[in-house]
Motif scaffolding. Structure first.
Motif, PDB file in Angstrom:
ATOM      1  N   GLY A 165       0.833  -1.196   0.000  1.00 11.29           N
ATOM      2  CA  GLY A 165       0.000   0.000   0.000  1.00 11.29           C
ATOM      3  C   GLY A 165       0.864   1.241   0.000  1.00 11.29           C
ATOM      4  N   ALA A 166       0.206   2.375  -0.088  1.00 11.05           N
ATOM      5  CA  ALA A 166       0.922   3.639  -0.075  1.00 11.05           C
ATOM      6  C   ALA A 166       1.485   3.907   1.317  1.00 11.05           C
ATOM      7  N   GLU A 167       2.520   4.724   1.375  1.00  8.46           N
ATOM      8  CA  GLU A 167       3.124   5.061   2.663  1.00  8.46           C
ATOM      9  C   GLU A 167       2.102   5.734   3.578  1.00  8.46           C
ATOM     10  N   ALA A 168       1.189   6.487   3.014  1.00  5.20           N
ATOM     11  CA  ALA A 168       0.153   7.129   3.815  1.00  5.20           C
ATOM     12  C   ALA A 168      -0.764   6.091   4.471  1.00  5.20           C
ATOM     13  N   ASP A 169      -1.014   4.989   3.762  1.00  4.75           N
ATOM     14  CA  ASP A 169      -1.836   3.921   4.331  1.00  4.75           C
ATOM     15  C   ASP A 169      -1.148   3.298   5.536  1.00  4.75           C
ATOM     16  N   PHE A 170       0.142   3.042   5.390  1.00  3.39           N
ATOM     17  CA  PHE A 170       0.891   2.459   6.499  1.00  3.39           C
ATOM     18  C   PHE A 170       0.919   3.408   7.693  1.00  3.39           C
ATOM     19  N   ALA A 171       1.148   4.691   7.443  1.00  7.32           N
ATOM     20  CA  ALA A 171       1.222   5.668   8.530  1.00  7.32           C
ATOM     21  C   ALA A 171      -0.112   5.756   9.272  1.00  7.32           C
TER      22      ALA A 171
END
Length: 280
Positions: free
Chosen positions: A169-175
């Motif tokens: 997933g996108a880094e924003a999803d992980f964050a």
């Protein structure tokens, strides 16, 4: 003793198991204890917890029957309609019937339950009776799940599948996932299952899982929740869509051994036995 704290059995019925859709043809037949016995023997797993796969009390009865027939099924996480006025009595009846150790409702497909007073009363009854409630949500529902878990703090809640994070997933999803998981980790009554990630980590059905992504989420879960609140589960037979039972076990076994013997022992048995009050 090695415990798989999250696996399923069913006699396939496309109406009752309507979540099994296109691309999941491998799951479209019966999966019973006889099918799990060999993979368990090959991996050295001693006991399991059988978890509901559909929402009716016939499912709970079916799982209780399997547990009565197989002594290696140490507990059942069943289903009761928690929004009914007699939920407490129904829970009590099932506790008398067999090794009921928890209850679960597929909130992922029924998110309104996260803000439902009648359902809340049922979860309160689950906790008063000393049973675990398994929280099945996905990463997009974590904000509401945090509020839900904060409210229900009388007994242990177990978050299934690390809330199904977006891997890859996108880094924003992980964050965003990590922020919400940190809020849950701050609640000492919340534990998490290391389960279900094999299928979540597929970019598309049939593609190999993102192993690096799985490791990243495992490392984060350990850092947030510590060794005492992680529980191993296979999510068999659903895991078969991404990897075999043995391959999933080997992946988590190697990761846990790298964290040390104490972490391994807790993840693969001690925590499940304690949290679910298993009679082994």
């Amino acid at each position: 003793m090695i415990i798989d704290a999250h696996q399923h059995f069913w006699r396939y019925d496309p109406i009752r198991l309507d979540w099994i859709g296109p691309g999941m043809e491998e799951l479209m037949h019966d999966w019973l204890p006889v099918d799990l016995a060999s993979p368990m023997a090959e991996t050295g797993i001693d006991r399991t917890v059988a978890v509901q796969a559909t929402g009716d009390e016939a499912e709970t009865a079916f799982l209780m029957e399997q547990a009565e027939a197989e002594d290696w099924i140490a507990g059942v996480v069943g289903w009761v309609d928690l929004a009914t006025a007699d939920a407490d009595e129904r829970i009590a009846d099932w506790q008398q019937a067999g090794p009921l150790v928890g209850l679960r409702h597929p909130i992922e497909g029924d998110p309104a339950r996260l803000d439902d007073r009648a359902f809340d009363a049922g979860v309160d009854a689950v906790q008063r009776r000393g049973l675990v409630y398994d929280v099945l949500v996905n990463h997009r529902q974590l904000g509401d799940a945090v509020t839900f878990c904060a409210h229900h703090d009388r007994h242990t809640l177990v978050l299934d599948h690390l809330a199904k994070p977006a891997i890859p997933g996108a880094e924003a999803d992980f964050a965003a996932w990590r922020r919400a998981m940190a809020e849950l980790a701050a609640m000492p009554h919340v534990a998490v299952k290391i389960s279900g990630l094999a299928t979540e980590a597929q970019a598309a059905p049939g593609e190999p899982p993102d192993i690096d992504g799985i490791h990243r989420h495992l490392d984060t879960a350990l850092a947030l929740f510590g060794e005492d609140r992680l529980i191993f589960g296979s999510d068999w037979p659903v895991c078969q869509l991404a990897m075999t039972y043995g391959d999933w076990f080997a992946l988590i076994d190697a990761w846990a051994r790298a964290q040390g013997a104490d972490c391994h022992a807790r993840l693969f048995g001690t925590n499940a036995a304690s949290i679910y009050s298993l009679k082994l």
